[in-house]
Design a protein around this motif. Structure first.
Motif, PDB file in Angstrom:
ATOM      1  N   GLY A  13       0.812  -1.216   0.000  1.00  0.00           N
ATOM      2  CA  GLY A  13       0.000   0.000   0.000  1.00  0.00           C
ATOM      3  C   GLY A  13       0.842   1.261   0.000  1.00  0.00           C
ATOM      4  N   VAL A  14       1.907   1.260   0.792  1.00  0.00           N
ATOM      5  CA  VAL A  14       2.807   2.422   0.841  1.00  0.00           C
ATOM      6  C   VAL A  14       3.460   2.633  -0.518  1.00  0.00           C
ATOM      7  N   HIS A  15       3.910   1.549  -1.139  1.00  0.00           N
ATOM      8  CA  HIS A  15       4.522   1.657  -2.478  1.00  0.00           C
ATOM      9  C   HIS A  15       3.510   2.240  -3.470  1.00  0.00           C
ATOM     10  N   PHE A  16       2.267   1.765  -3.402  1.00  0.00           N
ATOM     11  CA  PHE A  16       1.209   2.287  -4.274  1.00  0.00           C
ATOM     12  C   PHE A  16       1.022   3.793  -4.055  1.00  0.00           C
ATOM     13  N   TRP A 143     -10.105  -5.432  -4.136  1.00  0.00           N
ATOM     14  CA  TRP A 143     -10.686  -5.542  -2.798  1.00  0.00           C
ATOM     15  C   TRP A 143      -9.840  -4.927  -1.690  1.00  0.00           C
ATOM     16  N   GLN A 144      -8.682  -4.424  -1.987  1.00  0.00           N
ATOM     17  CA  GLN A 144      -7.839  -3.791  -0.967  1.00  0.00           C
ATOM     18  C   GLN A 144      -7.710  -2.298  -1.262  1.00  0.00           C
ATOM     19  N   SER A 145      -7.653  -1.507  -0.160  1.00  0.00           N
ATOM     20  CA  SER A 145      -7.625  -0.060  -0.338  1.00  0.00           C
ATOM     21  C   SER A 145      -6.879   0.616   0.807  1.00  0.00           C
ATOM     22  N   VAL A 146      -6.687   1.914   0.625  1.00  0.00           N
ATOM     23  CA  VAL A 146      -6.181   2.789   1.671  1.00  0.00           C
ATOM     24  C   VAL A 146      -7.240   3.857   1.866  1.00  0.00           C
ATOM     25  N   LYS A 147      -7.632   4.050   3.137  1.00  0.00           N
ATOM     26  CA  LYS A 147      -8.612   5.077   3.463  1.00  0.00           C
ATOM     27  C   LYS A 147      -7.895   6.228   4.150  1.00  0.00           C
ATOM     28  N   PHE A 148      -8.430   7.427   3.978  1.00  0.00           N
ATOM     29  CA  PHE A 148      -7.846   8.638   4.555  1.00  0.00           C
ATOM     30  C   PHE A 148      -8.887   9.306   5.447  1.00  0.00           C
ATOM     31  N   HIS A 149      -8.428   9.716   6.629  1.00  0.00           N
ATOM     32  CA  HIS A 149      -9.293  10.345   7.633  1.00  0.00           C
ATOM     33  C   HIS A 149      -8.625  11.593   8.175  1.00  0.00           C
ATOM     34  N   GLU A 150      -9.424  12.386   8.884  1.00  0.00           N
ATOM     35  CA  GLU A 150      -8.906  13.565   9.577  1.00  0.00           C
ATOM     36  C   GLU A 150      -8.641  13.286  11.054  1.00  0.00           C
ATOM     37  N   LYS A 151      -9.222  12.186  11.585  1.00  0.00           N
ATOM     38  CA  LYS A 151      -9.028  11.787  12.982  1.00  0.00           C
ATOM     39  C   LYS A 151      -8.756  10.288  13.040  1.00  0.00           C
ATOM     40  N   SER A 152      -7.993   9.872  14.032  1.00  0.00           N
ATOM     41  CA  SER A 152      -7.692   8.442  14.164  1.00  0.00           C
ATOM     42  C   SER A 152      -8.911   7.686  14.682  1.00  0.00           C
ATOM     43  N   LEU A 153      -8.926   6.388  14.416  1.00  0.00           N
ATOM     44  CA  LEU A 153     -10.007   5.535  14.895  1.00  0.00           C
ATOM     45  C   LEU A 153     -10.070   5.539  16.427  1.00  0.00           C
ATOM     46  N   ALA A 154      -8.906   5.453  17.069  1.00  0.00           N
ATOM     47  CA  ALA A 154      -8.865   5.457  18.541  1.00  0.00           C
ATOM     48  C   ALA A 154      -9.463   6.751  19.099  1.00  0.00           C
ATOM     49  N   ASP A 155      -9.176   7.891  18.482  1.00  0.00           N
ATOM     50  CA  ASP A 155      -9.762   9.166  18.921  1.00  0.00           C
ATOM     51  C   ASP A 155     -11.281   9.179  18.717  1.00  0.00           C
ATOM     52  N   CYS A 156     -11.740   8.623  17.605  1.00  0.00           N
ATOM     53  CA  CYS A 156     -13.175   8.569  17.348  1.00  0.00           C
ATOM     54  C   CYS A 156     -13.879   7.668  18.356  1.00  0.00           C
ATOM     55  N   ILE A 157     -13.256   6.542  18.695  1.00  0.00           N
ATOM     56  CA  ILE A 157     -13.836   5.628  19.678  1.00  0.00           C
ATOM     57  C   ILE A 157     -13.886   6.312  21.044  1.00  0.00           C
ATOM     58  N   ALA A 158     -12.801   6.969  21.426  1.00  0.00           N
ATOM     59  CA  ALA A 158     -12.774   7.676  22.722  1.00  0.00           C
ATOM     60  C   ALA A 158     -13.878   8.725  22.767  1.00  0.00           C
ATOM     61  N   GLN A 159     -14.067   9.461  21.686  1.00  0.00           N
ATOM     62  CA  GLN A 159     -15.113  10.479  21.618  1.00  0.00           C
ATOM     63  C   GLN A 159     -16.493   9.828  21.724  1.00  0.00           C
ATOM     64  N   GLU A 160     -16.667   8.704  21.030  1.00  0.00           N
ATOM     65  CA  GLU A 160     -17.953   7.987  21.063  1.00  0.00           C
ATOM     66  C   GLU A 160     -18.270   7.478  22.465  1.00  0.00           C
ATOM     67  N   LEU A 161     -17.241   7.051  23.190  1.00  0.00           N
ATOM     68  CA  LEU A 161     -17.428   6.528  24.543  1.00  0.00           C
ATOM     69  C   LEU A 161     -17.426   7.632  25.605  1.00  0.00           C
ATOM     70  N   GLY A 162     -17.247   8.871  25.160  1.00  0.00           N
ATOM     71  CA  GLY A 162     -17.303   9.998  26.072  1.00  0.00           C
ATOM     72  C   GLY A 162     -16.006  10.247  26.830  1.00  0.00           C
ATOM     73  N   GLY A 163     -14.876   9.722  26.285  1.00  0.00           N
ATOM     74  CA  GLY A 163     -13.606   9.869  26.992  1.00  0.00           C
ATOM     75  C   GLY A 163     -12.674  10.834  26.380  1.00  0.00           C
TER      76      GLY A 163
END
Length: 163
Positions: A13-16, A143-163
């Protein structure tokens, strides 16, 4: 969870991304996604992963369960430390081969700016308006890809859980 396969997938993926002219070395890779073919395999993998990390969340998204784990031993691939593994149950009516499906990159600016800076790439923008952690994607193959976000998954989970 096969770490050798993870390393091969991330390097591919990085090479791509580098061949597309994207400055991936300046950005962080926040998690990998490992897909399974059956519900039974999902529960088997989920149980195994509970011994390899902390379950951050298991929630129903898009009609199926998705578990995210903070790994005790993060993936160390090239310059990246990737702490989270996402494990989705299979979607009804969608067939995926088992293996690493995508990894996600957090960019330090808006997704619109990324598209504007690289207008010639074949961006999949179908999820740019998602209410929760919007994203854009580049396909590596069928079937394989790279997705781009503005926030990390861990940060989104913490926000969802109220932390």
């Amino acid at each position: 969870m096969k770490r050798e396969e993870a390393e091969l997938f991330v390097r591919k993926g990085v090479h791509f991304l580098q061949s597309c002219g994207l400055p991936i070395s300046e950005w962080s890779i926040d998690h990998l996604c490992y897909r399974v073919e059956t519900e039974e395999r999902y529960f088997s993998m989920k149980n195994a992963l509970e011994n390899e990390g902390k379950l951050l969340i298991e929630s129903k998204i898009g009609g199926r369960m998705i578990s995210s784990f903070l790994l005790n031993q993060p993936f160390e691939i090239a310059q990246w430390t990737i702490p989270v593994l996402e494990l989705p149950a299979p979607k009804q009516g969608a067939a995926y081969p088992e293996g690493y499906d995508h990894f996600e990159v957090v960019v330090p600016f808006s997704l619109e700016k990324l598209i504007k800076n690289f207008p010639d790439l074949a961006w999949d923008t179908s999820a740019i308006n998602k209410a929760h952690n919007r994203e854009i994607r580049l396909w590596i193959n069928d079937w394989q890809s790279v997705k781009f976000h503005e926030k990390s998954l861990a940060d989104c989970i913490a926000q969802e859980l109220g932390g």
